[in-house]
Each structure stands twice: as C-alpha cells, then as structure tokens.
Design a protein around this motif. Structure first.
Motif, PDB file in Angstrom:
ATOM      1  N   THR A 229       0.831  -1.202   0.000  1.00 35.28           N
ATOM      2  CA  THR A 229       0.000   0.000   0.000  1.00 35.28           C
ATOM      3  C   THR A 229       0.861   1.246   0.000  1.00 35.28           C
ATOM      4  OG1 THR A 229       0.070   0.071   2.397  1.00 35.28           O
ATOM      5  CG2 THR A 229      -1.723  -1.178   1.391  1.00 35.28           C
ATOM      6  N   ASP A 230       0.208   2.405  -0.125  1.00 32.14           N
ATOM      7  CA  ASP A 230       0.908   3.670   0.075  1.00 32.14           C
ATOM      8  C   ASP A 230       1.487   3.675   1.483  1.00 32.14           C
ATOM      9  OD1 ASP A 230      -1.634   5.589  -1.685  1.00 32.14           O
ATOM     10  OD2 ASP A 230       0.139   4.507  -2.408  1.00 32.14           O
ATOM     11  N   GLY A 231       2.551   4.431   1.645  1.00 33.86           N
ATOM     12  CA  GLY A 231       3.238   4.424   2.936  1.00 33.86           C
ATOM     13  C   GLY A 231       4.558   3.680   2.808  1.00 33.86           C
ATOM     14  N   TRP A 232       4.855   3.218   1.586  1.00 33.31           N
ATOM     15  CA  TRP A 232       6.122   2.516   1.364  1.00 33.31           C
ATOM     16  C   TRP A 232       7.283   3.467   1.169  1.00 33.31           C
ATOM     17  CZ3 TRP A 232       8.161   4.118  -3.208  1.00 33.31           C
ATOM     18  CH2 TRP A 232       7.246   4.573  -4.194  1.00 33.31           C
ATOM     19  N   ASP A 233       6.973   4.727   0.822  1.00 34.67           N
ATOM     20  CA  ASP A 233       8.007   5.711   0.513  1.00 34.67           C
ATOM     21  C   ASP A 233       8.435   6.421   1.784  1.00 34.67           C
ATOM     22  OD1 ASP A 233       8.180   8.720  -1.574  1.00 34.67           O
ATOM     23  OD2 ASP A 233       9.736   7.523  -0.597  1.00 34.67           O
ATOM     24  N   ASN A 234       9.741   6.342   2.100  1.00 33.48           N
ATOM     25  CA  ASN A 234      10.214   7.039   3.287  1.00 33.48           C
ATOM     26  C   ASN A 234      10.805   8.403   2.959  1.00 33.48           C
ATOM     27  OD1 ASN A 234      12.830   6.519   2.301  1.00 33.48           O
ATOM     28  ND2 ASN A 234      12.980   4.641   3.503  1.00 33.48           N
ATOM     29  N   SER A 235      10.804   8.786   1.682  1.00 43.16           N
ATOM     30  CA  SER A 235      11.379  10.084   1.347  1.00 43.16           C
ATOM     31  C   SER A 235      10.377  11.173   1.690  1.00 43.16           C
ATOM     32  CB  SER A 235      11.749  10.155  -0.126  1.00 43.16           C
ATOM     33  OG  SER A 235      10.590  10.270  -0.927  1.00 43.16           O
ATOM     34  N   ASN A 236      10.837  12.393   1.718  1.00 39.14           N
ATOM     35  CA  ASN A 236       9.952  13.464   2.167  1.00 39.14           C
ATOM     36  C   ASN A 236      10.424  14.832   1.702  1.00 39.14           C
ATOM     37  OD1 ASN A 236       7.994  14.939   3.541  1.00 39.14           O
ATOM     38  ND2 ASN A 236       8.010  13.485   5.234  1.00 39.14           N
ATOM     39  N   MET A 237      10.152  15.122   0.461  1.00 38.52           N
ATOM     40  CA  MET A 237      10.563  16.417  -0.064  1.00 38.52           C
ATOM     41  C   MET A 237       9.698  17.548   0.478  1.00 38.52           C
ATOM     42  SD  MET A 237      13.276  16.773  -1.513  1.00 38.52           S
ATOM     43  CE  MET A 237      14.466  15.486  -1.287  1.00 38.52           C
ATOM     44  N   ALA A 238       8.516  17.198   0.998  1.00 39.55           N
ATOM     45  CA  ALA A 238       7.678  18.238   1.607  1.00 39.55           C
ATOM     46  C   ALA A 238       8.400  18.845   2.809  1.00 39.55           C
ATOM     47  CB  ALA A 238       6.342  17.647   2.030  1.00 39.55           C
ATOM     48  N   MET A 239       9.205  18.034   3.486  1.00 38.52           N
ATOM     49  CA  MET A 239       9.993  18.544   4.602  1.00 38.52           C
ATOM     50  C   MET A 239      10.891  19.674   4.137  1.00 38.52           C
ATOM     51  SD  MET A 239      12.790  16.396   6.856  1.00 38.52           S
ATOM     52  CE  MET A 239      13.773  15.781   5.511  1.00 38.52           C
ATOM     53  N   TYR A 240      11.447  19.515   2.936  1.00 39.31           N
ATOM     54  CA  TYR A 240      12.391  20.513   2.442  1.00 39.31           C
ATOM     55  C   TYR A 240      11.722  21.663   1.702  1.00 39.31           C
ATOM     56  CZ  TYR A 240      16.486  17.735   3.670  1.00 39.31           C
ATOM     57  OH  TYR A 240      17.470  17.062   4.353  1.00 39.31           O
ATOM     58  N   SER A 241      10.495  21.460   1.219  1.00 35.67           N
ATOM     59  CA  SER A 241       9.872  22.579   0.527  1.00 35.67           C
ATOM     60  C   SER A 241       9.162  23.504   1.512  1.00 35.67           C
ATOM     61  CB  SER A 241       8.882  22.089  -0.541  1.00 35.67           C
ATOM     62  OG  SER A 241       7.669  21.696   0.064  1.00 35.67           O
ATOM     63  N   GLY A 242       9.083  23.058   2.782  1.00 32.71           N
ATOM     64  CA  GLY A 242       8.450  23.908   3.782  1.00 32.71           C
ATOM     65  C   GLY A 242       6.988  23.592   3.999  1.00 32.71           C
ATOM     66  N   ASP A 243       6.488  22.562   3.293  1.00 37.33           N
ATOM     67  CA  ASP A 243       5.080  22.174   3.488  1.00 37.33           C
ATOM     68  C   ASP A 243       5.031  21.131   4.596  1.00 37.33           C
ATOM     69  OD1 ASP A 243       2.441  21.381   3.359  1.00 37.33           O
ATOM     70  OD2 ASP A 243       2.358  21.500   1.177  1.00 37.33           O
ATOM     71  N   PHE A 244       5.090  21.593   5.824  1.00 33.24           N
ATOM     72  CA  PHE A 244       5.219  20.682   6.944  1.00 33.24           C
ATOM     73  C   PHE A 244       3.963  19.854   7.171  1.00 33.24           C
ATOM     74  CE2 PHE A 244       9.137  22.408   7.224  1.00 33.24           C
ATOM     75  CZ  PHE A 244       9.332  23.559   7.962  1.00 33.24           C
ATOM     76  N   GLU A 245       2.829  20.385   6.726  1.00 31.03           N
ATOM     77  CA  GLU A 245       1.603  19.608   6.883  1.00 31.03           C
ATOM     78  C   GLU A 245       1.671  18.328   6.054  1.00 31.03           C
ATOM     79  OE1 GLU A 245       1.692  22.862   6.391  1.00 31.03           O
ATOM     80  OE2 GLU A 245       0.647  23.734   8.105  1.00 31.03           O
ATOM     81  N   VAL A 246       2.098  18.456   4.802  1.00 29.82           N
ATOM     82  CA  VAL A 246       2.228  17.261   3.957  1.00 29.82           C
ATOM     83  C   VAL A 246       3.343  16.369   4.496  1.00 29.82           C
ATOM     84  CG1 VAL A 246       2.829  16.435   1.646  1.00 29.82           C
ATOM     85  CG2 VAL A 246       1.288  18.380   1.922  1.00 29.82           C
TER      86      VAL A 246
END
Lengths: 445, 215
Positions: A229-246
């Motif tokens: 299912t979704d949730g397999w991806d541990n990457s997180n570019m939202a962390m770096y774009s400043g979209d902390f909610e995502v």
C-alpha cells in the motif's frame, strides 16, 4: 547589489507565483511564522549571533565561490531572516523571490556551519524557517513544489501509482530469484521482523536496487516484508519545501504502515534525508518525541550484517574507491565510523577523503536543492567546486555514496568537473562481493 | 558628576545588568517551553560535552584551523572578564562601599591585561573592517558596541597613566563601564548569557539525539 548570474535563472515556481503576492499577505504570513511557529530558537539564534563570520569557511558554497561574502551562512541569514525581523515582514515580492533562491537553492541545510559557529547556532533551522515562509506564500521552485504535490497526492515522491509499485516489486523479485534461489520480496507479511522502506526514485528509476535487496536479504536470512500500500516511501521532499503539513501526513502514514505490519524495526535504503524526516523532523511535527518503531539506516544494517557474519565477503572489491559522508547519516546519525567499517570490509583499495566524517562537505544536492531541478543545476555545480577538488585528491575511480541525493549530486559534479569517476551505492558493491552459499545459487539455465 | 557616577550610577548599572539578565534568561526559558522541541531533548551530559569542547582552546576543529584568531579571542575574553573583577582600584571601591574585598594582582599585571583587551579589541575592529565577509554582515551597531566595550579599558589606562585630566577620565571610565554593563542583556553582548544555552542545545541535538559530534 546582487548581480550574480543566479539572479536571472527562470523558474516559474518563483517568477509566476510572486506576481500573486501582496504586501499585506507577505506581512501576515511572516508574522504568523515568526510569532506562532517559532519561539526560543529564532530569538536565541538571531540575537546571540555576534556577526563574527566564523561560519563562512564551513560552507561549501562560500569556499567554492571564492569566498564571495553573499554565500556565507551568516550572509544567507542576513539577506533573509534579519531583514524580515528588522522590517517586521514588510517586504516586497522581489525580496521573497530572492529569499526563496537563497534558502532553496544556495543552502543544503546540511548543518556543517553549526559545527564552526562557536555558539552552535542552527543556521539550517533559520533557512528552513525562510523556506516555510516561502512555502506558505506559494513561492517554491517549480520542480520542488511538483515533488511536494506528488507527496500530497500519491504519498510518494514520484507519482508512482499503486499498481506500478507492486508490478515493479514483482519484476525485481523475478530478476533476483534468477540469481539467488528463493529470493523474494514478501509483500504485506504481518509480523515480519523487518519492514524495508525505500525512496520513490528506487522503483521509478533505480529498480535494480530493489532486486539487490531481495538477494541480500535472502543470503542474510532476514525475515522481512514491504508494504503493498501507500506508505512505502520514506522520502519526504515536503519537509524541504516547507510544506510541513504534507510532511507530517507522509511520515504518519509511513509509521502507521510499519505499525500495521507489526514489524520490530524498519530498515531503510541508502538515503539521507529520509532518515532525517522519518526519525526527527516528521515525528516532531506530529508531536512525538521519538518514532514509534526503531528505524535503522542501511549503513547500520550492512554493518550489522557484516559484523555478525550474516553476510560474508567472497572476494573484496578491487577497484580504487573513496566515499561520501552523507550529512544526514553522519552529522545526522553519527554513522561515519560504521560506514568506514562496511567499506573496509568490502573493498581492498579504499582511500578516505579529507575533510572527513562530520567535517565532510555536503554534496550540494541534498536538502531539496537537486529537487529544484534543471534551472538550478549550474548554480549547484558552481557552489561545490571544493567537493570536486576533494574527490579528485583521493585519486580514486569510484565514489561510494550511501545516499540517493549524494549519489546524484556527486554524479553531477563528476560530469561537470570531468573527474572521470563513477558513483556506486553500498548495495551495488555488496551483491558483487558477497559470498552466496552453494545451495542458494540459482541454476544457470 | 563624580558622586553620581560613584554612587547611584553603580546601583543603576548593576540593577539593569542583573535584573535585565535574569529577565532575558527567564523569558528565554518560557520561549523555549513554547518552542516545544527544545527542552525535551536537552541533555546535561552532551550539552556539557559540547560546551567543554568550545571553551577549551583548540578543542574544536575550527579553533585549530584558526590558531591566531583563537589565541586572540581567548586572551580578549579572559582579560575582559577578569580585569574588572581583580583590578586593585575596583577591589578598593568594593571594600570602601560594602566592606568586602578579595585578592588583587600587582597593578602592573592588571595594566598588561587591560592593554591586552585594548589591543585584541582593536584587532577585532580592524578584522571587521578588513575582511569582506565580516564587513558584509556588520553594521554601525557592531562597531559602536565594540567601541563601548573597549572604552572602559582605554579610559582606565588613560586614568592610570594620567593622560589628560585624571578626573575627567575617571568619570568617563565609570560612565562607559556602567553603559557596558547595562548593554549586556539587551544587545548581542548577551552572548555571554546565551552561548552556554545554544551550545548545550546543539550539543544535545548532535550528541544525544544524533550520536554525532559538533566540534
């Protein structure tokens, strides 16, 4: 004042979005971020800084740009946060565009500067605050924002659909079992010891790494699984774009997936920022002190496999290698020693870099910078000449990069500066040199 | 002028310095609570470990990379803090006012310490003017604060060696000393108060949370 070539880079994520800004909206967002989302750290870091400039020589961008004052970490803060504080957020759209350029493309938030500042000021935190303001205003480099949009929509970084994900895993499972008998990628196995998580570029463009993992896990006899299912991806570019909610949504789903599969620990592939997002930034945004399940980075996992003898080396790798210390695994997790253990165990001709360990230079790709895409590539290359010089000085042919961003970033640097080297992940070397017991070797047909 | 400087001004300066410092520290503590991710991760052992590596000369890599600057900075700060505490003239005044006294070195030594503060302080000003990067992030505030910090030391020397009019010098000395004390909580001179906190925080984040080193 600012006549550097980067001023003229065309990026619709900046150029078009600033047209929608009004001074009132800018002021409102700045005041919200400063007053509601920041407190002690913003105040302490900006008021304790004595403007001494000792952070300058820490930064690979400053050193690579021939000590251009603009690129010093303190200067980056001066041209963003100090100005916003001084003018209480009353700045114009041009200022925001310049702030976005500095915070997103000229800083990797690698924290090398914090090790040179006598007060330990977290300049990366201040840059992230600048990015947060830009994100809330919608002013983000286009390619990076697209990545965040992918996270928001598909919960992975690269618009991978669920059927593509499963197809790719099953394809790689076939490839792996053609070499090693019984190499599987068990999907949705509840109660497994390990959940293995990867970053989205792996199924998208580096699928062979998944096959590698299937082989390594089989030889090491690890009881593992991966989510279908979704949730397999541990990457997180939202962390770096400043979209902390995502960012929070992505991390929550990742951890809930691990909890759903009732695994004892999560082992993640060779990525740096994924570790940072999953173990530090994500949990903290979600209000957790620590993640609910232990996460082990690939470096530490390989160290365990090799030091325990679960993986033995058949014959050491002969080519001349050196390595990169990814900021998020070495400064961010202290894994420099274990990394060198793994490299020494697998390679017979290893030359270390100088400076090394926590003092190593960033790759100028992480921190979301390479995700800002082609418009900013030249700027990134010019900002890391010192990395090229550092690698060249080792005389090695191969750079081992246990992190995807470092892998791509150093690949770019090798090409731009014509170093004639190649980059490899640890797993690529491991599948070549590991000893495969006779009974596991697939019959060659 | 002298009586005011010797009397009420001392009270005012000490009050502003001490109460101001307490106010800054307490309000920073409340802000740290509001910041939520600061206090939960603070760790005494790793915070202290980081502070140790940055108050011992050459214990941090950046100090070893810049030996000249390191020596000057340590000399400056040590003499800056010790001189007002042990200078004979000050010790005598404390004794006159409140009957307490402590050890004071021979005046030749405190004179040398004062000269060290002035010389190294001048170096800092020159460095700020000459190095393009430091100049880029400096404003009039940085230069004025440095001059304010040096003024009590310069005027102390001038008073001691009776350059110009002693009485005028001593009054300027007292006023600039008082202003300097009062400026500490409210300018970046407050790094005196906050450096251990930011350093301990970074030491905790790097050492305790991330198992790595920050020096």
């Amino acid at each position: 004042m600012d006549n550097r070539p980067e001023k003229d880079v065309i990026d619709v994520g900046l150029d078009e979005t600033i047209k929608k800004l009004t001074p009132e909206r800018i002021e409102r967002v700045v005041r919200h971020v400063f007053d509601r989302e920041n407190a002690a750290r913003l105040k302490a870091f900006t008021e304790t800084c004595v403007h001494c400039g000792l952070c300058a020589e820490a930064c690979h961008t400053y050193n690579s740009r021939d000590n251009d004052p603009w690129f010093a970490p303190v200067s980056k803060v001066k041209n963003t946060i100090w100005e916003l504080l001084r003018r209480k957020g009353r700045v114009d759209a041009e200022f925001i565009r310049r702030m976005a350029r500095i915070a997103f493309t000229e800083c990797n938030v690698c924290r090398r500067c914090s090790m040179y500042c006598p007060f330990g000021i977290d300049i990366a935190y201040l840059m992230m605050t600048a990015r947060r303001i830009c994100s809330l205003l919608g002013v983000v480099p286009q390619y990076l924002q697209d990545t965040t949009n992918s996270h928001a929509t598909t919960l992975n970084q690269m618009w991978v659909a669920q059927d593509e994900w499963i197809d790719t895993l099953q394809w790689q499972e076939e490839e792996a079992s053609a070499e090693i008998k019984g190499a599987r990628i068990p999907l949705e196995k509840e109660g497994a010891e390990v959940m293995y998580s990867v970053i989205a570029p792996e199924p998208k463009i580096l699928a062979q790494l998944l096959g590698n993992m299937a082989m390594i896990m089989r030889v090491a006899g690890i009881d593992w699984t991966m989510p279908a299912t979704d949730g397999w991806d541990n990457s997180n570019m939202a962390m770096y774009s400043g979209d902390f909610e995502v960012m929070g949504r992505v991390e929550r789903l990742h951890w809930e997936t691990a909890a759903r599969l009732k695994v004892k620990k999560v082992v993640m592939g060779e990525c740096g920022h994924a570790f940072r997002g999953a173990v530090y930034d994500g949990p903290r945004w979600l209000g957790w002190k620590y993640p609910p399940i232990t996460m082990v980075h690939a470096i530490e996992f390989y160290y365990d496999l090799l030091s325990s003898g679960r993986i033995r080396i058949r014959e050491k790798f002969k080519e001349h290698v050196t390595l990169q210390d990814p900021c998020n695994t070495v400064r961010g997790r202290g894994l420099g020693g274990k990394l060198r253990y793994v490299v020494d165990a697998m390679c017979e001709n290893f030359t270390d870099v100088t400076p090394r360990l926590e003092h190593n230079y960033c790759c100028m790709a992480g921190g979301g910078t390479i995700n800002c895409g082609p418009p900013w590539k030249r700027s990134r290359m010019l900002s890391n000449r010192v990395k090229a010089e550092q690698l060249q000085a080792t005389g090695a042919d191969i750079v081992i990069t246990p992190c995807h961003n470092c892998h791509s970033g150093i690949e770019d640097i090798i090409g731009f500066y014509k170093l004639g080297m190649h980059v490899k992940f640890l797993s690529e070397i491991m599948v070549e040199v590991m000893e495969v017991p006779e009974e596991l070797k697939a019959s060659q047909g | 002028m002298y009586d005011f400087a010797r009397g009420p001004l001392v009270w005012i300066a000490l009050a502003v310095f001490i109460l101001g410092s307490i106010y800054r520290l307490v309000s920073m503590y409340f802000l740290a609570r509001k910041d939520k991710v600061v206090i939960p991760y603070m760790n005494l052992k790793y915070g202290a470990r980081s502070i140790m590596h940055w108050v011992v000369p050459f214990a941090a890599k950046n100090m070893r990379m810049r030996p000249f600057f390191t020596v000057l900075s340590f000399l400056f700060h040590i003499c800056l803090i010790m001189t007002p505490i042990v200078a004979l003239g000050h010790v005598m005044l404390w004794d006159e006012s409140w009957g307490i006294s402590w050890w004071s070195p021979p005046e030749q030594i405190t004179n040398i310490m004062t000269i060290i503060v002035v010389v190294t302080g001048l170096f800092f000003i020159l460095r700020r003017l000459a190095d393009p990067t430091v100049r880029y992030v400096s404003s009039i505030k940085e230069y004025l604060l440095l001059i304010l910090v040096l003024a009590p030391f310069v005027t102390a020397l001038m008073a001691y060696y009776q350059v110009f009019d002693y009485n005028v010098m001593i009054i300027i000395h007292m006023w600039t000393g008082a202003l300097w004390l009062m400026a500490i909580p409210f300018t970046w001179l407050s790094h005196m108060l906050f450096f251990p906190l930011t350093r301990a925080y970074m030491g905790s984040e790097f050492g305790f949370v991330r198992h790595s080193r920050d020096w």
